[in-house]
Design an enzyme around this catalytic site. Structure first.
Site, mmCIF file in Angstrom:
data_model
loop_
_atom_site.group_PDB
_atom_site.id
_atom_site.type_symbol
_atom_site.label_atom_id
_atom_site.label_comp_id
_atom_site.label_asym_id
_atom_site.label_seq_id
_atom_site.Cartn_x
_atom_site.Cartn_y
_atom_site.Cartn_z
ATOM 1 N N HIS A 20 -17.569 9.114 110.238
ATOM 2 C CA HIS A 20 -16.769 10.176 109.594
ATOM 3 C C HIS A 20 -16.359 9.737 108.178
ATOM 4 O O HIS A 20 -16.407 10.536 107.227
ATOM 5 C CB HIS A 20 -15.476 10.447 110.379
ATOM 6 N N ARG A 93 -26.377 13.555 111.688
ATOM 7 C CA ARG A 93 -26.817 12.185 111.959
ATOM 8 C C ARG A 93 -28.293 12.115 112.294
ATOM 9 O O ARG A 93 -28.989 11.184 111.932
ATOM 10 C CB ARG A 93 -26.041 11.596 113.152
ATOM 11 N N SER A 131 -17.846 9.445 118.297
ATOM 12 C CA SER A 131 -16.530 9.157 118.888
ATOM 13 C C SER A 131 -16.674 8.983 120.390
ATOM 14 O O SER A 131 -16.036 8.126 121.000
ATOM 15 C CB SER A 131 -15.561 10.308 118.606
#
Ligand code: PNS
Length: 163
Positions: A20, A93, A131
């Site tokens: 992030h 990503r 995450s």
């Protein structure tokens, strides 16, 4: 400030990762200001509550006046309307992100045609990072200190009472 120079980077940030941060730093090369908007979804269970997720972001970006940490509930397009911002930033990503991100970008534009979504590609060293995996690895006894800022590593230790 001209609204063209501001973007909103929405997300769950449960917790913030170095991926992030990489996207935010890339975003700051293009936008004068970025609002990092933390989602509060009452239907979802988070590891870090809204206060903690915002506090982590504020602490990591305390020296960066061009980053504003905020939160929202409900539709992203409604939040953008309240903030008078037309641009959303998201990270891509890998190809696996593309489908859902493409769908969200088109759906947001369908609801509110003035919304544009800009994708940034993170450093390849973060292409595997999420995450969700950080939480899983930590809970199973793994090491995540190279994947998250120090404050997140510390808070994970506190949460799971690990030394
Ligand atoms: O970090 P995440 O969980 O990948 O972020 C997803 C997020 C917050 C960008 C997305 O779930 C969202 O915008 N939620 C708000 C509700 C909404 O507007 N839903 C319609 C999206 S098309």
């Amino acid at each position: 400030m001209n609204e063209k120079n501001i973007a909103v980077y929405p997300g769950s940030y449960d917790p913030l990762t170095n991926g992030h941060i990489d996207i935010i730093e890339r975003g700051l090369k293009i936008f004068e200001r970025i609002i990092v908007a933390v989602l509060k979804n009452p239907a979802k269970t988070y590891l870090f509550d809204l206060e903690e997720r915002q506090q982590i972001l504020k602490s990591v970006f305390s020296g960066e006046k061009r980053i504003i940490v905020d939160h929202f509930e409900g539709l992203l397009v409604d939040y953008l309307g309240r903030k008078k911002v037309n641009t959303v930033v998201r990270g891509l990503r890998a190809i696996s992100d593309f489908e859902i991100e493409f769908q969200m970008a088109l759906m947001n534009r369908k609801i509110e045609p003035r919304i544009e979504t800009i994708f940034f590609v993170p450093s390849e060293s973060y292409s595997f990072l999420s995450s969700k995996l950080v939480k899983e690895i930590y809970q199973l006894g793994g090491e995540v200190s190279s994947m998250v800022p120090q404050i997140v590593d510390r808070k994970l230790k506190e949460k799971f009472r690990r030394r």
